[in-house]
Motif scaffolding. Structure first.
Motif, mmCIF file in Angstrom:
data_model
loop_
_atom_site.group_PDB
_atom_site.id
_atom_site.type_symbol
_atom_site.label_atom_id
_atom_site.label_comp_id
_atom_site.label_asym_id
_atom_site.label_seq_id
_atom_site.Cartn_x
_atom_site.Cartn_y
_atom_site.Cartn_z
ATOM 1 N N ALA A 15 0.789 -1.274 0.250
ATOM 2 C CA ALA A 15 -0.072 0.098 -0.005
ATOM 3 C C ALA A 15 0.964 1.290 -0.045
ATOM 4 O O ALA A 15 0.389 2.269 -0.841
ATOM 5 C CB ALA A 15 -1.111 -0.079 1.146
ATOM 6 N N GLN A 16 1.926 1.228 0.814
ATOM 7 C CA GLN A 16 3.166 2.421 0.704
ATOM 8 C C GLN A 16 3.551 2.713 -0.634
ATOM 9 O O GLN A 16 3.494 3.856 -1.079
ATOM 10 C CB GLN A 16 4.083 2.065 1.909
ATOM 11 N N LEU A 24 2.996 -7.105 -12.995
ATOM 12 C CA LEU A 24 2.552 -5.939 -12.419
ATOM 13 C C LEU A 24 1.625 -6.183 -11.243
ATOM 14 O O LEU A 24 0.802 -7.209 -11.492
ATOM 15 C CB LEU A 24 1.907 -5.368 -13.677
ATOM 16 N N HIS A 25 1.810 -5.607 -10.106
ATOM 17 C CA HIS A 25 1.002 -5.698 -8.986
ATOM 18 C C HIS A 25 -0.110 -4.779 -9.057
ATOM 19 O O HIS A 25 -0.049 -3.615 -9.309
ATOM 20 C CB HIS A 25 1.683 -5.514 -7.648
ATOM 21 N N ARG A 26 -1.207 -5.104 -8.801
ATOM 22 C CA ARG A 26 -2.532 -4.343 -9.059
ATOM 23 C C ARG A 26 -3.310 -4.291 -7.670
ATOM 24 O O ARG A 26 -3.232 -5.388 -6.831
ATOM 25 C CB ARG A 26 -3.488 -4.714 -10.033
ATOM 26 N N HIS A 70 2.263 1.831 -3.633
ATOM 27 C CA HIS A 70 1.222 2.093 -4.411
ATOM 28 C C HIS A 70 0.795 3.523 -4.280
ATOM 29 O O HIS A 70 0.353 4.361 -5.098
ATOM 30 C CB HIS A 70 -0.005 1.128 -4.249
ATOM 31 N N ALA A 71 0.931 4.085 -2.936
ATOM 32 C CA ALA A 71 0.743 5.448 -2.753
ATOM 33 C C ALA A 71 1.563 6.332 -3.234
ATOM 34 O O ALA A 71 1.450 7.528 -3.572
ATOM 35 C CB ALA A 71 0.397 5.546 -1.131
ATOM 36 N N LEU A 72 2.822 5.806 -3.699
ATOM 37 C CA LEU A 72 3.843 6.729 -4.118
ATOM 38 C C LEU A 72 3.744 6.800 -5.580
ATOM 39 O O LEU A 72 4.287 7.413 -6.356
ATOM 40 C CB LEU A 72 5.252 6.431 -3.642
ATOM 41 N N PHE A 73 3.699 5.484 -6.111
ATOM 42 C CA PHE A 73 3.989 5.045 -7.605
ATOM 43 C C PHE A 73 2.873 4.608 -8.367
ATOM 44 O O PHE A 73 1.908 3.706 -7.835
ATOM 45 C CB PHE A 73 5.012 4.058 -7.506
#
Length: 248
Positions: free
Chosen positions: A187-188, A246-248, A190-193
């Motif tokens: 989650a961290q 790719l992680h979604r 995905h919040a940035l990238f």
């Protein structure tokens, strides 16, 4: 008991021992009797020996010619050496906590000496907090001690500092263990990238690659890039590319 060969060097600093082993063909760096932090093939030191490091190189399929790279953690210097030789126009900064590790990389692991390859002594998290004149196109983080991963490497503040030092189309590559594969960490990221790529590696490593680049190569172009890099490197990245997703 390790199987790294004969111990040829042992030095100490305030953190503890650093050892060099030689088995005739390879040279190994260790922070303890049963610990391994780096390895080179003596007659071909840029031929990466560790599968997880080869997986970290997959970022070059997306960003083949970074102008500025930052490596957090030196180890034997094998990754720094490869990038120096394979990216002849790039400037590469390295941050390593322990001066004895840097000294041994030069004296026993054939680390190149050149103005394009700058190796500094210091704490990686502190380095990331400092402003830079130009952002980095590539940041690779692989900071481990004899007891495991440096705690900073999975913290939100550390990842955010990496993000802030990256160019808009830059890539962050981090070597985790699979035990670090947690919802909060993802989650961290995905919040940035905008995009987070993950790769499970045999042996327990979990490689994360993240970017905000709006343009990525097509699947066909990625395959062509993989073939090109296999030829350039002299060893294959194909096996480690199979599990990249790719992680979604």
């Amino acid at each position: 008991m390790n199987n790294f060969g004969k111990e040829i060097k042992r030095v100490y600093d305030a953190i503890g021992p650093v050892l060099v082993y030689d088995d005739g063909n390879k040279r190994h760096l260790s922070f303890g009797d049963d610990d391994e932090q780096g390895c080179i093939l003596k007659h071909q030191p840029t031929q990466i020996q560790y599968t997880y490091v080869r997986a970290m190189l997959l970022s070059l399929l997306f960003n083949a010619a970074p102008n500025r790279a930052l490596l957090l953690g030196l180890g034997s210097g094998a990754l720094a050496n490869l990038l120096y030789h394979q990216l002849p126009k790039a400037h590469i900064d390295v941050v390593e906590l322990r001066k004895v590790v840097v000294d041994l990389a030069y004296s026993h692991f054939q680390l190149a000496r050149h103005p394009r390859l700058s190796v500094g002594i210091g704490d990686a998290a502190a380095k990331l907090a400092q402003p830079v004149d130009q952002p980095y196109d590539l940041i690779m983080s692989d900071i481990y001690h004899a007891t495991g991963m440096d705690a900073h490497q999975s913290q939100a503040a550390y990842l955010e500092r990496c993000y802030r030092l990256l160019a808009p189309q830059g890539w962050l590559v981090v070597n985790f263990w699979q035990e670090h594969k947690q919802v909060e960490l993802l989650a961290q990221l995905h919040a940035l990238f905008a995009q987070v790529w993950v790769n499970n590696i045999d042996g327990g490593n979990w490689i994360v690659m993240a970017t905000n680049s709006p343009e990525l190569p097509s699947d066909v172009q990625l395959k062509d890039n993989l073939n090109d890099w296999n030829k350039r490197l002299g060893f294959s990245l194909t096996q480690v590319a199979i599990s990249l997703c790719l992680h979604r």
